[in-house]
Design a protein around this motif. Structure first.
Motif, mmCIF file in Angstrom:
data_model
loop_
_atom_site.group_PDB
_atom_site.id
_atom_site.type_symbol
_atom_site.label_atom_id
_atom_site.label_comp_id
_atom_site.label_asym_id
_atom_site.label_seq_id
_atom_site.Cartn_x
_atom_site.Cartn_y
_atom_site.Cartn_z
ATOM 1 N N ARG A 5 0.842 -1.191 0.000
ATOM 2 C CA ARG A 5 0.000 0.000 0.000
ATOM 3 C C ARG A 5 0.891 1.260 0.000
ATOM 4 N N VAL A 6 0.571 2.214 -0.912
ATOM 5 C CA VAL A 6 1.331 3.459 -1.001
ATOM 6 C C VAL A 6 0.493 4.569 -0.399
ATOM 7 N N VAL A 7 1.079 5.326 0.474
ATOM 8 C CA VAL A 7 0.392 6.442 1.115
ATOM 9 C C VAL A 7 0.361 7.606 0.134
ATOM 10 N N PRO A 8 -0.818 8.218 -0.121
ATOM 11 C CA PRO A 8 -0.917 9.307 -1.099
ATOM 12 C C PRO A 8 0.013 10.479 -0.814
ATOM 13 N N SER A 9 0.230 10.827 0.447
ATOM 14 C CA SER A 9 1.101 11.956 0.765
ATOM 15 C C SER A 9 2.542 11.662 0.353
ATOM 16 N N LYS A 10 2.979 10.404 0.516
ATOM 17 C CA LYS A 10 4.340 10.046 0.099
ATOM 18 C C LYS A 10 4.452 10.055 -1.419
ATOM 19 N N LEU A 11 3.385 9.692 -2.110
ATOM 20 C CA LEU A 11 3.386 9.697 -3.566
ATOM 21 C C LEU A 11 3.485 11.130 -4.086
ATOM 22 N N LYS A 12 2.793 12.066 -3.436
ATOM 23 C CA LYS A 12 2.883 13.472 -3.826
ATOM 24 C C LYS A 12 4.290 14.004 -3.598
ATOM 25 N N GLY A 13 4.876 13.632 -2.470
ATOM 26 C CA GLY A 13 6.246 14.062 -2.178
ATOM 27 C C GLY A 13 7.226 13.507 -3.190
ATOM 28 N N LEU A 14 7.011 12.251 -3.591
ATOM 29 C CA LEU A 14 7.869 11.628 -4.605
ATOM 30 C C LEU A 14 7.731 12.340 -5.950
ATOM 31 N N THR A 15 6.505 12.699 -6.315
ATOM 32 C CA THR A 15 6.270 13.415 -7.575
ATOM 33 C C THR A 15 6.928 14.795 -7.543
ATOM 34 N N ARG A 16 6.833 15.496 -6.413
ATOM 35 C CA ARG A 16 7.464 16.816 -6.281
ATOM 36 C C ARG A 16 8.981 16.699 -6.400
ATOM 37 N N LEU A 17 9.547 15.688 -5.762
ATOM 38 C CA LEU A 17 10.989 15.475 -5.827
ATOM 39 C C LEU A 17 11.427 15.131 -7.254
ATOM 40 N N ARG A 18 10.646 14.326 -7.949
ATOM 41 C CA ARG A 18 10.963 13.966 -9.332
ATOM 42 C C ARG A 18 10.960 15.214 -10.227
ATOM 43 N N CYS A 19 9.997 16.111 -10.001
ATOM 44 C CA CYS A 19 9.916 17.348 -10.780
ATOM 45 C C CYS A 19 11.126 18.242 -10.520
ATOM 46 N N GLU A 20 11.590 18.292 -9.277
ATOM 47 C CA GLU A 20 12.777 19.095 -8.965
ATOM 48 C C GLU A 20 14.021 18.517 -9.629
ATOM 49 N N ILE A 21 14.155 17.194 -9.589
ATOM 50 C CA ILE A 21 15.352 16.550 -10.150
ATOM 51 C C ILE A 21 15.400 16.710 -11.664
ATOM 52 N N PHE A 22 14.287 16.449 -12.340
ATOM 53 C CA PHE A 22 14.256 16.482 -13.807
ATOM 54 C C PHE A 22 13.838 17.833 -14.369
ATOM 55 N N GLN A 23 13.680 18.819 -13.483
ATOM 56 C CA GLN A 23 13.353 20.193 -13.864
ATOM 57 C C GLN A 23 12.096 20.271 -14.730
ATOM 58 N N THR A 24 11.041 19.661 -14.247
ATOM 59 C CA THR A 24 9.739 19.751 -14.904
ATOM 60 C C THR A 24 8.793 20.496 -13.969
ATOM 61 N N ALA A 25 7.658 20.923 -14.503
ATOM 62 C CA ALA A 25 6.700 21.691 -13.710
ATOM 63 C C ALA A 25 5.911 20.757 -12.803
ATOM 64 N N TYR A 26 5.807 21.118 -11.542
ATOM 65 C CA TYR A 26 5.004 20.363 -10.589
ATOM 66 C C TYR A 26 3.593 20.897 -10.644
ATOM 67 N N ASN A 27 2.664 20.081 -11.085
ATOM 68 C CA ASN A 27 1.283 20.510 -11.275
ATOM 69 C C ASN A 27 0.355 19.447 -10.684
ATOM 70 N N PRO A 28 0.193 19.416 -9.358
ATOM 71 C CA PRO A 28 -0.596 18.348 -8.739
ATOM 72 C C PRO A 28 -2.083 18.391 -9.067
#
Length: 108
Positions: A5-28
């Motif tokens: 089971r994946v916690v939604p808050s951790k998934l959002k944090g992972l998506t934000r971190l991925r956007c910072e690393i790959f320099q893409t726009a974070y648009n939740p």
């Protein structure tokens, strides 16, 4: 089961971190941002390469004055402008100072 089971808050944090690393726009919220069009390649340079450059007689006459080419259309235009000026129908003279301009004299 708990490990899968994946916690939604951790998934959002992972998506934000991925956007910072790959320099893409974070648009939740998946809002329309226009990023697709801003990232797209510009069309202008390709269009300029596609259409051939046209050369006019007046351009050749300006670039190579030693050839002595006379552009009759331009000479006629200059003659018409001169005729209009003599009849008082030409463009008004430019104002040298603010006080000379008609536009400034109309304002109160």
């Amino acid at each position: 089961m708990d490990a899968l089971r994946v916690v939604p808050s951790k998934l959002k944090g992972l998506t934000r971190l991925r956007c910072e690393i790959f320099q893409t726009a974070y648009n939740p919220k998946n809002l329309r941002t226009g990023a697709k069009y801003l990232r797209a390649r510009l069309r202008g340079p390709s269009m300029m390469e596609y259409y051939p450059k046209t050369i006019t007689l007046s351009q050749v006459a300006r670039e190579l004055p030693q050839l002595g080419i006379v552009d009759e259309d331009e000479m006629q235009r200059l003659q018409d402008v001169e005729d209009r000026k003599r009849r008082g129908k030409g463009a008004p003279k430019k104002a040298k100072r603010k006080e000379d301009s008609k536009r400034m004299s109309k304002k109160r």
